[in-house]
Design an enzyme around this catalytic site. Structure first.
Site, PDB file in Angstrom:
ATOM      1  N   ASP A 168       2.023   4.214   0.103  1.00  0.00           N
ATOM      2  CA  ASP A 168       1.957   2.948   0.829  1.00  0.00           C
ATOM      3  C   ASP A 168       3.367   2.510   1.223  1.00  0.00           C
ATOM      4  O   ASP A 168       3.864   1.474   0.775  1.00  0.00           O
ATOM      5  CB  ASP A 168       1.281   1.877  -0.030  1.00  0.00           C
ATOM      6  CG  ASP A 168       0.971   0.605   0.759  1.00  0.00           C
ATOM      7  OD1 ASP A 168       0.985   0.661   2.003  1.00  0.00           O
ATOM      8  OD2 ASP A 168       0.729  -0.441   0.137  1.00  0.00           O
ATOM      9  N   LEU A 169       3.983   3.315   2.071  1.00  0.00           N
ATOM     10  CA  LEU A 169       5.351   3.011   2.505  1.00  0.00           C
ATOM     11  C   LEU A 169       5.296   1.879   3.530  1.00  0.00           C
ATOM     12  O   LEU A 169       4.998   2.087   4.703  1.00  0.00           O
ATOM     13  CB  LEU A 169       6.001   4.248   3.113  1.00  0.00           C
ATOM     14  CG  LEU A 169       7.486   4.106   3.476  1.00  0.00           C
ATOM     15  CD1 LEU A 169       8.328   3.794   2.253  1.00  0.00           C
ATOM     16  CD2 LEU A 169       7.991   5.375   4.163  1.00  0.00           C
TER      17      LEU A 169
END
Length: 238
Positions: A168-169
């Site tokens: 979940d950048l």
């Protein structure tokens, strides 16, 4: 870091004995810390991360919450497949590995898993990074200069070069401390895999979508395509 595991019937605690001498005293709920007037702040994300003070150590406590459509039926419970394969255990050990590789991530100190039959809930605790703020929060009030964007891209490339995949950048999982150093946080579902351009580019695209989404949702948000090009310059320098 030396981690030990203690079981309390259906509850398991993994803790760093260099930080916690007695696992019985580790609180994994905001209510437990509030009783000691030890909550110093919080940050909102998928859930709330609470910042707590433990003998002058600043810690960050996060409960695992589901995202997406499945959260409508199960907000925080996951399928139990074994103690060593649950999300908190995997994230804690991944953070330990990344720190051993000198990558900029918070130090893990404890995790808790509570089994509920075929399901479980979990929490993780890390050291808080002093003076750090989320990039998504910073850009709502101030600009980052070219050097910061280049440094951010360079930091992401360091992870990618070592095969570190962040699931979940986004702009709120990148922190900037008071000394100008960037960190990545929240490695839930993160893994180390073979470095390949495909997943690396998809990771970057996820970050770009995060920045443009925040930009569209706020009256003031200091992000431009030139900023993105500066980030890519830093990313491609290594």
């Amino acid at each position: 870091m030396t981690f030990l595991t203690k079981q309390y019937e259906n509850r398991f605690v993994l803790y760093d004995r260099e930080v916690f001498a007695d696992p019985d005293l580790i609180g994994f709920t905001s209510e437990a810390w509030a009783q000691h007037d030890a909550i110093t702040g919080f940050a909102e994300g998928r859930g709330t991360t609470f910042f707590v003070n433990y003998y002058e150590l600043e810690l960050a406590l996060r409960h695992y919450h589901r995202g997406g459509l499945i959260a409508r039926w199960s907000a925080d419970r996951y399928l139990w497949t074994g103690l060593n394969s649950n999300r908190a255990w995997r994230e804690l050990h991944l953070l330990q590995t990344l720190r051993e590789r000198n990558l900029p991530v918070p130090r893990p100190v404890a995790a808790q898993v509570i089994r509920h039959g075929l399901l479980y809930t979990a929490d993780i605790m890390t050291r808080r990074i002093p003076g750090a703020k989320a990039v998504g929060q910073l850009l709502a009030s101030e600009e980052l200069d070219t050097g910061h964007w280049i440094a951010m891209g360079s930091m992401i490339r360091r992870f990618h070069s070592q095969g570190v995949y962040h699931a979940d950048l986004n702009a709120n999982n990148i922190l900037l401390d008071s000394g100008g150093r960037f960190y990545l946080i929240d490695f839930d579902r993160g893994v180390i895999r073979t470095p390949r351009r495909g997943w690396q580019q998809r990771n970057l695209q996820r970050l770009h979508r995060s920045l443009t989404k925040l930009q569209g949702a706020q009256d003031t948000f200091h992000f431009s395509e030139q900023n993105w090009q500066d980030l890519l310059t830093g990313y491609n320098q290594l």
